[in-house]
Design an enzyme around this catalytic site. Structure first.
Site, short mmCIF file in Angstrom:
data_model
loop_
_atom_site.label_atom_id
_atom_site.label_comp_id
_atom_site.label_asym_id
_atom_site.label_seq_id
_atom_site.Cartn_x
_atom_site.Cartn_y
_atom_site.Cartn_z
CD GLU A 8 3.06 14.44 -13.94
OE1 GLU A 8 2.81 14.36 -12.74
OE2 GLU A 8 2.36 13.91 -14.84
CG ASN A 24 -15.80 -2.79 4.69
OD1 ASN A 24 -15.14 -3.49 3.91
ND2 ASN A 24 -17.00 -2.38 4.40
CG HIS A 48 1.16 0.33 -8.72
ND1 HIS A 48 1.41 -0.16 -7.46
CD2 HIS A 48 1.27 1.67 -8.59
CE1 HIS A 48 1.65 0.82 -6.62
NE2 HIS A 48 1.57 1.95 -7.28
CD1 TRP A 77 2.77 4.36 0.49
CD2 TRP A 77 3.95 5.81 -0.74
NE1 TRP A 77 1.88 5.22 -0.11
CE2 TRP A 77 2.58 6.12 -0.88
CE3 TRP A 77 4.90 6.60 -1.42
CZ2 TRP A 77 2.13 7.18 -1.66
CZ3 TRP A 77 4.44 7.65 -2.19
CH2 TRP A 77 3.07 7.92 -2.32
C1 LIG Z 1 6.10 0.86 -1.05
C2 LIG Z 1 4.62 1.11 -1.07
N1 LIG Z 1 3.86 0.57 -0.10
C3 LIG Z 1 2.52 0.75 -0.07
C4 LIG Z 1 1.89 1.48 -1.04
C5 LIG Z 1 0.41 1.68 -0.95
O1 LIG Z 1 -0.30 1.09 -1.99
P1 LIG Z 1 -1.76 1.66 -2.36
O2 LIG Z 1 -1.57 2.91 -3.14
O3 LIG Z 1 -2.37 0.55 -3.16
O4 LIG Z 1 -2.47 1.91 -1.09
C6 LIG Z 1 2.63 2.07 -2.07
C7 LIG Z 1 1.96 2.87 -3.11
O5 LIG Z 1 2.31 2.86 -4.25
C8 LIG Z 1 4.04 1.90 -2.07
O6 LIG Z 1 4.80 2.49 -3.01
#
Ligand SMILES: Cc1ncc(COP(=O)(O)O)c(C=O)c1O
Length: 406
Positions: free
Chosen positions: A339, A250, A192, A89
């Protein structure tokens, strides 16, 4: 019938808890955040959980804490390499880049899309960077073996931090995903396993790290630290309520998020059981077709101490010409209002941003498994809000499309 990838996950009880919080006038981080943090720490079997406004912020704060701890020696220095998976990600990678470290990409395992430790060992041998840490993602509800990660990290003298943003509620041999290592990040983004709308946090057994994370999420402030007395020496003319002890952001959560999170966490087992039953149904409907549920084999295990928590359903197109058929298959599914999306972002080395920002990276072709996953796999929803008739429609449609493209 529409099968969206995501769903709000908010129930009436969550909305009522949010309204009560708004009416109470307690809005910014306070007692409800503390209560949610305690509940999360108990759930994960960790000593501390520090809540933040997102999983991305949790990753950012973790990396910052390793670079500039208030106590002890930094575990990372600018320029150090950090092993990360090629299917990632963006906000697993960006904190590394933004804070002056070097992402060292490693190919993934075809069966799970998780960082391949054998290939990580090869990268350690052939990389010209000084590699100091490993930051695996536990992808899509799959838990990488915590013991294997721990022994890999200690054998190679690496600091282990985990991105568990996609795998809350995933267990292996009685330990939650990401239980080994120094710290793990989690996300409660909407859709999630549990949601706080936006939200996340870091779990750790280290009190020093937890204190630093509390400062980092709140401007570098000393206020929420357990060791506040050590800093309040009174020896400076600074107002002791406005004492800043490290660099920070922050990235605090709000009370309303924690109020929702507490209600959601109480029912996490139900949500994950529902997701698992959806995965079972889809796996069964895909039997003897060219579609195969990624890590579907784990559903046959009877070990109660291990469980995949099914963030989404990753489906592999098997057999000849899978790469060529992916596009028409997705078009067909989309025409049926199902989707779809890639596995995370696909091979991250194919994303324009990383090459624009980071020089001297290997070519995406050097990660053939990540490319194969990008080219032959896709994902559909496993959300616990899906109704029985939606799940049935999804299962039936996937089977029909798989047979149509035999
Ligand atoms: C592997 C991974 N890391 C980090 C994140 C980031 O999380 P957030 O959307 O809460 O910022 C995600 C998002 O789903 C993710 O899939």
């Amino acid at each position: 019938m529409k099968i969206p990838l995501a769903s709000s996950g908010l129930r009436d009880v969550d909305i009522e808890a949010a309204i009560a919080t708004l009416k109470s006038g307690e809005l910014t981080m306070g007692e409800k955040v503390k209560a949610f943090e305690s509940a999360m720490a108990i759930y994960l079997g960790k000593k501390y959980f520090v809540m933040m406004n997102s999983g991305s912020s949790a990753n950012l704060a973790m990396v910052e804490a390793l670079l500039r701890p208030t106590k002890g020696q930094p575990l990372l220095a600018p320029g150090d390499g950090v092993l990360v998976p090629a299917i990632a990600w963006p906000t697993t990678i960006w904190p590394i880049v933004q804070l002056g470290l070097s992402p060292i990409f490693v190919d993934v395992d075809f069966d799970t899309a998780a960082l391949d430790l054998k290939k990580a060992q090869e990268r350690l041998k052939d990389s010209s960077s000084v590699i100091k840490a490993i930051f695996p993602i536990h992808p899509l509800g799959y838990s990488i073996d915590n013991d294997r990660l721990e022994s890999f990290a200690s054998k190679n003298g690496l600091t282990l931090i985990n991105d568990v943003c996609e795998s809350l509620g995933s267990w292996r041999k009685g330990s939650h995903a990401g239980s080994s290592g120094l710290a793990s990040s989690f996300s409660f983004y909407f859709s999630h396993h549990i949601t706080t709308m936006e939200g996340g946090g870091v779990a750790t057994d280290s009190l020093d790290l937890a204190d630093d994370l509390r400062s980092i999420r709140s401007h570098g402030w000393s206020r929420d630290r357990t060791d506040i007395r050590d800093w309040n020496t009174g020896s400076t003319s600074t107002d002791q309520k406005f004492l800043f002890v490290t660099a920070g952001f922050n990235i605090r959560p709000m009370e309303i998020q924690a109020a929702i999170g507490k209600m959601q966490l109480a029912d996490i087992d139900l949500f994950i059981e529902r997701r698992r039953s959806i995965a079972v149904k889809i796996r069964d409907f895909l039997k003897d077709t060219r579609f195969e549920l990624m890590d579907g084999g784990s559903l046959s295990g009877s070990d109660e101490e291990s469980a995949h928590s099914w963030m989404l359903l990753a489906i592999k197109i098997t057999g000849p010409q899978a790469e060529l058929l992916r596009k028409p298959i997705l078009e067909r599914l989309n025409s049926l209002e199902i989707e779809t999306r890639p596995i995370l972002t696909g091979n991250f080395l194919e994303q324009p941003a990383i090459h624009r920002i980071q020089r001297n990276l290997p070519n995406s072709h050097e990660f053939p498994v990540a490319s194969k996953i990008s080219q032959t796999c896709f994902m559909v929803s496993a959300h616990h809000d899906l109704a029985d008739d939606q799940v049935h429609y999804l299962a039936k449609s996937l089977r029909a499309v798989a047979l149509q493209f035999e």
